[in-house]
Design a protein around this motif. Structure first.
Motif, PDB file in Angstrom:
ATOM      1  N   ASN A  92       1.187   3.908  -3.066  1.00 59.83           N
ATOM      2  CA  ASN A  92       0.894   5.332  -2.881  1.00 59.83           C
ATOM      3  C   ASN A  92       2.052   6.185  -3.383  1.00 59.83           C
ATOM      4  O   ASN A  92       1.840   7.220  -4.014  1.00 59.83           O
ATOM      5  CB  ASN A  92       0.663   5.647  -1.403  1.00 59.83           C
ATOM      6  CG  ASN A  92      -0.733   5.267  -0.945  1.00 59.83           C
ATOM      7  OD1 ASN A  92      -1.612   4.991  -1.763  1.00 59.83           O
ATOM      8  ND2 ASN A  92      -0.939   5.246   0.365  1.00 59.83           N
ATOM      9  N   ASN A 138       0.826  -1.213   0.000  1.00 60.34           N
ATOM     10  CA  ASN A 138       0.000   0.000   0.000  1.00 60.34           C
ATOM     11  C   ASN A 138       0.857   1.257   0.000  1.00 60.34           C
ATOM     12  O   ASN A 138       0.572   2.219  -0.717  1.00 60.34           O
ATOM     13  CB  ASN A 138      -0.926   0.022   1.225  1.00 60.34           C
ATOM     14  CG  ASN A 138      -2.074  -0.960   1.067  1.00 60.34           C
ATOM     15  OD1 ASN A 138      -2.370  -1.406  -0.034  1.00 60.34           O
ATOM     16  ND2 ASN A 138      -2.705  -1.320   2.162  1.00 60.34           N
ATOM     17  N   LYS A 162      -7.893  11.010  -4.336  1.00 58.10           N
ATOM     18  CA  LYS A 162      -7.802  10.507  -5.717  1.00 58.10           C
ATOM     19  C   LYS A 162      -9.159  10.499  -6.384  1.00 58.10           C
ATOM     20  O   LYS A 162     -10.195  10.516  -5.723  1.00 58.10           O
ATOM     21  CB  LYS A 162      -7.173   9.120  -5.701  1.00 58.10           C
ATOM     22  CG  LYS A 162      -5.706   9.216  -5.296  1.00 58.10           C
ATOM     23  CD  LYS A 162      -5.038   7.912  -5.074  1.00 58.10           C
ATOM     24  CE  LYS A 162      -3.684   8.189  -4.421  1.00 58.10           C
ATOM     25  NZ  LYS A 162      -3.116   7.011  -3.803  1.00 58.10           N
ATOM     26  N   GLY A 184      -6.218   2.233   1.849  1.00 58.31           N
ATOM     27  CA  GLY A 184      -4.842   1.731   1.933  1.00 58.31           C
ATOM     28  C   GLY A 184      -4.176   2.041   3.262  1.00 58.31           C
ATOM     29  O   GLY A 184      -3.758   1.131   3.988  1.00 58.31           O
TER      30      GLY A 184
HETATM   31 MG    MG Z   1      -3.432   3.965  -1.398  1.00 57.64          MG
END
Ligand code: MG
Ligand code: ATP
Length: 423
Positions: free
Chosen positions: A319, A315, A378, A387
């Motif tokens: 990212n 995760n 996002k 996440g």
């Molecule tokens: Mg993420």
């Protein structure tokens, strides 16, 4: 509101009819519903037929005494919370400690002081009401908490499946490269092998019928068919196949390490192996524009749930890659820097993994929100916002810590601490 509409229900238990009459009248006049019974047996029956909101209970009665009635009620779940006020004549010996120990909440003395009795009943009814409300709220909270936990574990599962989906696509692509490499190399190898076999046959002919002319022909055949180049090509094709096969086996090994499907228990693992396998699986996503720098220290192995820890790295690294992808003006090579080490905090030893990126960075005003479930900046369809919240709960499950820092160059650095020396 409801209590206004529905009269509160009092059960009075006393073997002296005159007392019963006084109490009956007193509380009826005050607007309560009152039932009166003369002994302990009848009191228990009355409670069974309708649960009262409060009981006024005489202590000295023939047959079962007040303490015993109280004890029996307190032993049964459905009656335990009914407040019981003991009634005792001042002339009688009254054991207050025993009264409270058997479960009573208060006592009043005979002769009954009307105002006092009314005030005590009112107070205990109010207390009882608040207590029931608190219990009800508590139950609702517990239920909500349970539902939340179930929802969370489902989300974790969904997120895991989603990242596995991304992974499979990446891995399929990754495997395709070395396998194509191996395949084309074997085609080249086959034509070379055919040539070397024909050369071998020609050599056999030469040894059975050796003369100068045949030797000349043999040499000519070698020249015409680029013997030297083919030999070099042969070596390089074999080397290519070895490289491709190695890469394939690395990818398969990483996938196995990453998923660790067979490992549900805590294991002692090398964190570097975990990070490397995750990076390898993400390679296809970042190889064209990001360089990964590693500064690995000599850290001892860590006891953890390997698949979960891999999910944390997955995760955070995803990212970081996404944060770099989102940059408008990319440098020629952007960077993800992975640094490991060990640190001591409050007498505890931790392994530390710092993952820094040169991505778009996190604005100060959302820094304290990024670990919240469903917080995302996002686009819809790109990020769910789970996440980091999953990372946090996994790290905390390991008694570790996860922290974030804004970097001077505009990027972001996550620091994950996992305890060392735990079983
Ligand atoms: Mg993420
Ligand atoms: N390395 C990073 N650089 C910049 N912003 C980041 C970085 N890591 C996290 N963030 C910010 O934190 C938010 C939450 O991250 P998180 O991983 O929880 O969710 P997400 O990436 O948006 O969605 P998901 O991981 O569920 O697909 C991101 O939307 C982003 O704004």
């Amino acid at each position: 509101m409801n209590t206004e509409e529905k009269k509160e229900n009092i059960l009075v238990v006393d073997d002296t009819p005159a007392n019963l009459q006084i109490l009956l009248r007193l509380f009826r006049d005050a607007g309560y519903r009152v039932r009166a019974v003369p002994d302990g047996e009848k009191a228990l029956k009355a409670v069974e037929s309708e649960v009262p909101d409060i009981i006024l209970l005489d202590i000295n009665m023939p047959g079962m005494d007040g303490y015993e009635v109280c004890r029996q009620l307190k032993n049964r779940d459905q009656f335990r919370s009914i407040p019981i006020i003991f009634i005792s004549a001042l002339s009688e010996t009254f054991d207050k400690v025993k009264a409270f120990e058997s479960g009573g909440v208060d006592y009043i003395t005979k002769p009954i002081q009307i105002e006092e009795a009314r005030a005590r009943v009112k107070t205990h009814l109010a207390l009882h009401r608040y207590q029931s409300q608190i219990e009800e709220k508590n139950q609702q909270l517990n239920k909500a908490m349970k539902e939340l936990k179930e929802a969370q574990s489902q989300l974790v599962q969904t997120e895991k499946m989603a990242s596995l989906g991304v992974l499979t696509a990446g891995v399929a692509h990754e495997l395709n490269n070395p396998i194509t490499y191996i395949y084309t190399s074997t085609l080249g190898l086959k034509s070379n092998v055919d040539f070397f076999i024909s050369l071998q046959e020609k050599f056999n002919e030469l040894t059975t019928q050796y003369n100068k002319k045949n030797l000349e022909n043999f040499r000519q055949y070698m020249n015409d068919h680029d013997y030297q180049e083919r030999l070099e090509e042969f070596h390089s094709l074999v080397a290519n196949i070895i490289t491709g096969a190695k890469r394939t086996s690395e990818i398969v090994k990483s996938l196995r390490l990453f998923t660790r499907l067979d490992e549900d228990d805590k294991k002692i693992i090398d964190l570097h192996e975990s990070i490397d396998s995750t990076l390898l699986l993400l390679y296809n996503k970042y190889k064209d524009f990001i360089e990964v720098e590693k500064a690995y220290a000599n850290i001892p192995p860590v006891s953890c749930y390997p698949a979960k820890i891999n999910q944390v790295f997955m995760n955070i690294l995803s990212n970081a890659i996404e944060a770099i992808e989102l940059k408008d003006q990319k440098r020629k090579r952007e960077l993800i820097h992975v640094q490991t080490g060990s640190v001591k905090e409050n007498q505890n030893d931790y392994a530390s993994v710092k993952i820094a990126d040169t991505g778009i960075g996190i604005p100060e005003n959302i820094l304290d929100k990024i670990f919240d479930p469903f917080f995302t900046t996002k686009e819809i369809g790109k990020g769910v916002g789970l996440g980091l919240s999953i990372c946090k709960s996994i790290v905390e499950e390991h008694n570790g810590k996860i922290m974030v820092d804004r970097k001077k160059n505009g990027g972001t650095c996550f620091n994950i601490l996992l305890p060392l020396n735990t079983d």
